[in-house]
Each structure stands twice: as C-alpha cells, then as structure tokens.
Design an enzyme around this catalytic site. Structure first.
Site, PDB file in Angstrom:
ATOM      1  N   LYS A 298       0.834  -1.200   0.000  1.00  0.00           N
ATOM      2  CA  LYS A 298       0.000   0.000   0.000  1.00  0.00           C
ATOM      3  C   LYS A 298       0.879   1.265   0.000  1.00  0.00           C
ATOM      4  O   LYS A 298       2.094   1.183   0.232  1.00  0.00           O
ATOM      5  CB  LYS A 298      -0.928  -0.050   1.219  1.00  0.00           C
ATOM      6  CG  LYS A 298      -1.924  -1.237   1.151  1.00  0.00           C
ATOM      7  CD  LYS A 298      -2.797  -1.316   2.397  1.00  0.00           C
ATOM      8  CE  LYS A 298      -3.795  -2.465   2.298  1.00  0.00           C
ATOM      9  NZ  LYS A 298      -4.675  -2.546   3.490  1.00  0.00           N
TER      10      LYS A 298
ATOM     11  N   ASN B   6      -1.963  -0.177   7.239  1.00  0.00           N
ATOM     12  CA  ASN B   6      -1.352  -1.465   7.565  1.00  0.00           C
ATOM     13  C   ASN B   6      -0.462  -2.031   6.458  1.00  0.00           C
ATOM     14  O   ASN B   6      -0.194  -3.215   6.405  1.00  0.00           O
ATOM     15  CB  ASN B   6      -2.420  -2.468   8.032  1.00  0.00           C
ATOM     16  CG  ASN B   6      -3.476  -2.737   6.986  1.00  0.00           C
ATOM     17  OD1 ASN B   6      -3.376  -2.234   5.872  1.00  0.00           O
ATOM     18  ND2 ASN B   6      -4.467  -3.529   7.331  1.00  0.00           N
TER      19      ASN B   6
ATOM     20  N   GLU C  99      -9.084 -10.389  -8.135  1.00  0.00           N
ATOM     21  CA  GLU C  99      -8.177  -9.259  -7.922  1.00  0.00           C
ATOM     22  C   GLU C  99      -7.067  -9.228  -8.973  1.00  0.00           C
ATOM     23  O   GLU C  99      -6.694  -8.155  -9.468  1.00  0.00           O
ATOM     24  CB  GLU C  99      -7.596  -9.306  -6.500  1.00  0.00           C
ATOM     25  CG  GLU C  99      -8.678  -9.023  -5.458  1.00  0.00           C
ATOM     26  CD  GLU C  99      -8.200  -9.148  -4.015  1.00  0.00           C
ATOM     27  OE1 GLU C  99      -8.952  -8.755  -3.123  1.00  0.00           O
ATOM     28  OE2 GLU C  99      -7.071  -9.652  -3.776  1.00  0.00           O
TER      29      GLU C  99
ATOM     30  N   TYR D  83     -12.517  -3.121  -3.257  1.00  0.00           N
ATOM     31  CA  TYR D  83     -13.055  -3.144  -1.893  1.00  0.00           C
ATOM     32  C   TYR D  83     -14.588  -3.108  -1.898  1.00  0.00           C
ATOM     33  O   TYR D  83     -15.206  -2.531  -0.996  1.00  0.00           O
ATOM     34  CB  TYR D  83     -12.509  -1.965  -1.091  1.00  0.00           C
ATOM     35  CG  TYR D  83     -11.080  -2.149  -0.610  1.00  0.00           C
ATOM     36  CD1 TYR D  83     -10.689  -3.280   0.117  1.00  0.00           C
ATOM     37  CD2 TYR D  83     -10.109  -1.169  -0.845  1.00  0.00           C
ATOM     38  CE1 TYR D  83      -9.381  -3.435   0.572  1.00  0.00           C
ATOM     39  CE2 TYR D  83      -8.798  -1.323  -0.394  1.00  0.00           C
ATOM     40  CZ  TYR D  83      -8.439  -2.457   0.314  1.00  0.00           C
ATOM     41  OH  TYR D  83      -7.154  -2.603   0.781  1.00  0.00           O
TER      42      TYR D  83
ATOM     43  N   HIS E 123      -1.659  -5.463   1.357  1.00  0.00           N
ATOM     44  CA  HIS E 123      -2.908  -6.185   1.094  1.00  0.00           C
ATOM     45  C   HIS E 123      -2.585  -7.590   0.588  1.00  0.00           C
ATOM     46  O   HIS E 123      -1.641  -7.762  -0.183  1.00  0.00           O
ATOM     47  CB  HIS E 123      -3.728  -5.470   0.013  1.00  0.00           C
ATOM     48  CG  HIS E 123      -4.777  -6.361  -0.585  1.00  0.00           C
ATOM     49  ND1 HIS E 123      -5.996  -6.568   0.012  1.00  0.00           N
ATOM     50  CD2 HIS E 123      -4.754  -7.160  -1.694  1.00  0.00           C
ATOM     51  CE1 HIS E 123      -6.691  -7.445  -0.710  1.00  0.00           C
ATOM     52  NE2 HIS E 123      -5.962  -7.813  -1.751  1.00  0.00           N
TER      53      HIS E 123
HETATM   54  P1  ATP Z   1      -6.539  -6.319   3.056  1.00  0.00           P
HETATM   55  O1  ATP Z   1      -7.814  -6.585   2.269  1.00  0.00           O
HETATM   56  O2  ATP Z   1      -6.031  -4.913   2.913  1.00  0.00           O
HETATM   57  O3  ATP Z   1      -5.497  -7.362   2.847  1.00  0.00           O
HETATM   58  P2  ATP Z   1      -7.767  -7.528   5.327  1.00  0.00           P
HETATM   59  O4  ATP Z   1      -8.312  -8.531   4.346  1.00  0.00           O
HETATM   60  O5  ATP Z   1      -6.915  -8.030   6.430  1.00  0.00           O
HETATM   61  O6  ATP Z   1      -6.913  -6.415   4.595  1.00  0.00           O
HETATM   62  P3  ATP Z   1     -10.325  -6.205   5.192  1.00  0.00           P
HETATM   63  O7  ATP Z   1     -11.430  -6.515   6.115  1.00  0.00           O
HETATM   64  O8  ATP Z   1     -10.382  -6.714   3.786  1.00  0.00           O
HETATM   65  O9  ATP Z   1      -8.960  -6.669   5.913  1.00  0.00           O
HETATM   66  O10 ATP Z   1     -10.149  -4.628   5.181  1.00  0.00           O
HETATM   67  C1  ATP Z   1      -9.447  -3.994   4.140  1.00  0.00           C
HETATM   68  C2  ATP Z   1      -8.643  -2.838   4.684  1.00  0.00           C
HETATM   69  O11 ATP Z   1      -9.521  -1.860   5.202  1.00  0.00           O
HETATM   70  C3  ATP Z   1      -7.735  -3.202   5.864  1.00  0.00           C
HETATM   71  O12 ATP Z   1      -6.506  -3.720   5.461  1.00  0.00           O
HETATM   72  C4  ATP Z   1      -7.578  -1.851   6.533  1.00  0.00           C
HETATM   73  O13 ATP Z   1      -6.611  -1.055   5.869  1.00  0.00           O
HETATM   74  C5  ATP Z   1      -8.937  -1.236   6.326  1.00  0.00           C
HETATM   75  N1  ATP Z   1      -9.771  -1.480   7.492  1.00  0.00           N
HETATM   76  C6  ATP Z   1     -10.452  -2.595   7.807  1.00  0.00           C
HETATM   77  N2  ATP Z   1     -11.120  -2.473   8.948  1.00  0.00           N
HETATM   78  C7  ATP Z   1     -10.867  -1.215   9.386  1.00  0.00           C
HETATM   79  C8  ATP Z   1     -11.267  -0.444  10.507  1.00  0.00           C
HETATM   80  N3  ATP Z   1     -12.079  -0.949  11.431  1.00  0.00           N
HETATM   81  N4  ATP Z   1     -10.784   0.813  10.619  1.00  0.00           N
HETATM   82  C9  ATP Z   1      -9.968   1.341   9.675  1.00  0.00           C
HETATM   83  N5  ATP Z   1      -9.563   0.676   8.585  1.00  0.00           N
HETATM   84  C10 ATP Z   1      -9.994  -0.574   8.447  1.00  0.00           C
HETATM   85 MG    MG Z   2      -9.319  -8.002   2.602  1.00  0.00          MG
END
Ligand code: ATP
Ligand code: MG
Length: 137
Positions: free
Chosen positions: A9, A112, A126, A49, A115
C-alpha cells in the site's frame, strides 16, 4: 498452480519497505509472476473493496489507497493464498505477531502497509482487476 494478489500500500511504498516485503515471499519459496508500481484510481478501488463500501471507514480507506503509488504483485506456489495471509499478519497490527509483515512494520489498522487476497476465488478476481493477461509471466 495457485496464485495470489499482494499489494504494498502507499505507506509501505513511501517507506521503502517493498524490498523487505518481496524478500519474505521469495525466501518462503514463492515465484513472482507479475509486478508493477501503479497509481490506483477510484473506480478500481471501489471494485477491489466492493464488500467494504458501506463501512464507516471506507472514505478514509479510499483516500489512503489514493495517497500514492501501490506496488501490485502476483505470486504463485503451493497454498500461496493462505500462506500469504500468514506472512502479512492480522489486519489490525495490534493483533499481528512480531515476525509478520504488519507485526514488524505497522501500528495502525488504517495504515497497515500491505494487502493480500483472502481466498483463491478473490485472488482470481483481484489479479484480473489489477493486471492485464499479458502482464503475467
Ligand atoms: P486487506 O484486504 O487490505 O489485505 P484484510 O483482508 O486483512 O486487509 P479487510 O477486512 O479486507 O482486511 O479490510 C481492508 C482494509 O480496510 C484493511 O486492510 C484496513 O486497511 C482497512 N480497514 C479494515 N477495517 C478497518 C477499521 N475498522 N478501521 C480502519 N480501517 C480498516
Ligand atoms: Mg481483505
């Protein structure tokens, strides 16, 4: 063989973390089959997303992902989707163990740094969304 989509990211790119991140996937034994530094755009991110569109954090997630270039990659190998998620660590850096990418380099769920696809089916979607067929080797 199985493939997954892994994206560093904007904060991870800006902090120069991608050599370290690529090394972790290479060291584990995975094969890099596509890589590009690219600016995402809003339509692409809305599709990427799609399941999070109604979340309260979605607008900040969008602006975060648009804040700079993303390093988009595709990796291939045995169980690479699940293993990729293990290498990444939990979504919330507070819950991700030291030794994982987020556990070692992130403190904030909203930043974080990486992804990874969450299932084989998602990975296929994706990869098709972020790459043209001819960009995969
Ligand atoms: P990614 O899809 O980025 O690999 P993930 O699958 O672990 O992450 P998801 O639930 O898909 O988590 O959420 C996508 C992204 O949205 C997260 O990586 C984070 O950056 C953001 N995100 C998710 N939950 C929260 C939250 N509660 N507050 C802020 N940002 C969030
Ligand atoms: Mg995810």
């Amino acid at each position: 063989t199985e493939r997954t989509f892994i994206a560093v990211k904007p904060d991870g790119v800006q902090r120069g973390l991608f050599p370290e991140i690529l090394s972790r996937f290479f060291n584990k034994g995975y094969k890099l089959v596509a890589i590009k530094l690219t600016m995402a755009n809003e339509p692409l991110l809305r599709e990427h997303y799609a399941d999070l569109q109604s979340k309260p954090f979605f607008p900040s997630l969008l602006s975060y992902m648009l804040s700079g270039p993303v390093l988009a990659t595709v990796w291939e190998g045995k169980d690479v989707v699940k293993q990729g998620r293990i290498l990444l660590g939990a979504t919330n850096p507070l819950a991700s163990a030291p030794g994982t990418i987020r556990g070692d380099f992130a403190v904030d769920m909203g930043r974080n740094i990486i992804h990874g696809s969450d299932s084989v089916e998602t990975a296929e979607k994706e990869i098709a969304l972020w790459f043209k067929k001819e960009e995969l080797v």
